[in-house]
Design an enzyme around this catalytic site. Structure first.
Site, short mmCIF file in Angstrom:
data_model
loop_
_atom_site.label_atom_id
_atom_site.label_comp_id
_atom_site.label_asym_id
_atom_site.label_seq_id
_atom_site.Cartn_x
_atom_site.Cartn_y
_atom_site.Cartn_z
N LYS A 187 -8.46 24.40 21.28
CA LYS A 187 -7.72 24.90 20.12
C LYS A 187 -6.35 24.24 20.06
O LYS A 187 -5.72 24.01 21.10
CB LYS A 187 -7.58 26.42 20.22
CG LYS A 187 -7.22 27.10 18.91
CD LYS A 187 -7.43 28.59 19.00
CE LYS A 187 -6.14 29.34 19.09
NZ LYS A 187 -6.29 30.79 18.96
N LYS B 163 0.69 24.69 21.08
CA LYS B 163 1.98 24.08 21.43
C LYS B 163 2.02 23.67 22.90
O LYS B 163 2.85 22.86 23.30
CB LYS B 163 3.11 25.07 21.15
CG LYS B 163 3.02 26.35 21.95
CD LYS B 163 4.08 27.35 21.56
CE LYS B 163 3.96 28.63 22.38
NZ LYS B 163 2.69 29.34 22.18
N LYS C 68 -3.20 34.35 32.65
CA LYS C 68 -1.82 33.90 32.86
C LYS C 68 -1.35 34.18 34.28
O LYS C 68 -0.62 33.38 34.87
CB LYS C 68 -0.89 34.54 31.83
CG LYS C 68 -1.15 34.03 30.41
CD LYS C 68 -0.22 34.67 29.40
CE LYS C 68 -0.50 34.12 28.00
NZ LYS C 68 0.36 34.74 26.98
#
Length: 358
Positions: free
Chosen positions: A220, A223, A137
């Site tokens: 995968k 959202k 991230k």
């Protein structure tokens, strides 16, 4: 994760036989999912929620909504509050029983943040920076733009777990490193201050654990997917769900068989159908022998719509009465604090903090 899988893991891990402060007389499990979207998606439901519901029969179960974790990235306050209630409604609609399990919101139990600070002070900087999710991230955002909360996320997760002395933590495989850090911190604290924490065991479910994007079946379901068409949300209208499944990407050839490498699209549809119907994939392959991909898509669409529509309707019904939903969550937070408070008090005393006032 099946009930047998949980029992097997507990039996193999001698650390789970300890019954320390707040551990109770039976095995305890704990897990949660962030309120970072307007609906849980099919991967959340089949990979986590279905398995949580099963644990209620045999384990002292704690399920929470980690809204403190959610603010490691910017959030709109009104949206976060609404998404927290939406997540709670879907937990209950999906089968979590507030009478049998402890269901609560993380921020309503202040002991989470308090224990997290103690554990953060016991974590090395290099240890924290080696966490894969932080590195990934931070690389996307840029290290200077990443908040310190993102670095401290694993220590808060460790506090989430250790406060309740659970023997098992059902999580996705992407959280494996965080569970290992939790065990390391528990052992470190126990070694330095005396036996305090149960060492939790991570459960990494296989069946239904990985549901892939309908448009990119090598990724995968998430959202954050590039296209919403690859995502099935539990609160989607049934016709939207059916349309997205029928538009799913498949593979070359016509044979309906499971092969993750050569047929990722078909394999994903078979995985979904198996998870929803509880039929083994081998049985489904035989059922669709000689049939076309279109037949498979129709069957998957019908099965998913049938499974999630009652959940959708009950969740929407719960959201129509937010005061009652808040009452259930407040009661759950009180139950959670009855376990968390004595654990934190024990930690504070051992660390050398003065007794609480008031």
């Amino acid at each position: 994760m099946t009930k047998n899988t949980v029992a097997d893991v507990l039996a193999k891990d001698p650390s789970t036989t300890a019954h320390l402060a707040g551990a109770g007389t039976g095995h305890r499990v704990l897990s949660g999912m962030q309120p970072s979207a307007d609906s849980l998606h099919l991967g959340n439901y089949l990979g986590a929620l279905v398995n949580w519901v099963r644990t209620q029969d045999d384990f002292d179960s704690y399920f929470f909504i980690p809204d403190l974790h959610a603010i490691t990235v910017p959030q709109d306050p009104a949206s976060l509050a609404q998404r927290t209630r939406v997540a709670a409604a879907q937990y209950i609609a999906g089968g979590i029983d507030p009478e049998r399990s402890t269901l609560f919101v993380q921020s309503q139990v202040p002991e989470h943040a308090q224990l997290a600070w103690v554990l953060t002070c016991m974590t090395g900087m290099g240890e924290a920076m080696r966490m894969t999710q932080f590195k990934d991230k931070a690389a996307k955002q840029g290290t200077d733009a990443a908040g310190v909360g993102l670095l401290a996320y694993p220590m808060l997760m460790a506090a989430d777990i250790l406060l309740y002395q659970p023997h098992g933590v059902p999580v996705g495989d992407d959280q494996r490193q965080h569970v290992e850090l939790t065990r390391d911190l528990a052992q470190r604290f126990n070694h330095h201050y005396g036996e305090t924490f149960v060492l939790p065991t991570g459960f990494y479910p296989e069946a239904g654990a990985r549901i892939y994007d309908l448009q990119d079946p090598t990724s995968k379901m998430s959202k954050s997917a590039q296209s919403p068409n690859g995502l099935i949300n539990i609160l989607d209208e049934p016709k939207v769900i059916a349309k997205r499944i029928k538009s799913a990407v498949t593979d070359t050839g016509t044979e309906v068989r499971f092969d993750r490498d050569q047929k990722p699209g078909v394999s994903n549809l078979l995985t979904i159908l198996s998870a929803v119907t509880q039929k083994p994939i081998a049985e489904l392959e035989a059922e669709f022998e000689g049939k076309m991909y279109g037949h498979l898509k129709v069957a998957v669409a019908d099965a998913v719509v049938e499974a999630v529509t009652p959940i959708r309707e009950r969740a929407l019904g719960l959201l129509e009465d937010p005061a009652e939903l808040d009452r259930l969550l407040a009661a759950g937070a009180q139950k959670a604090r009855e376990v968390a408070t004595p654990v934190l008090e024990d930690v504070y005393r051992k660390v050398g903090f003065l007794p609480p006032v008031g």
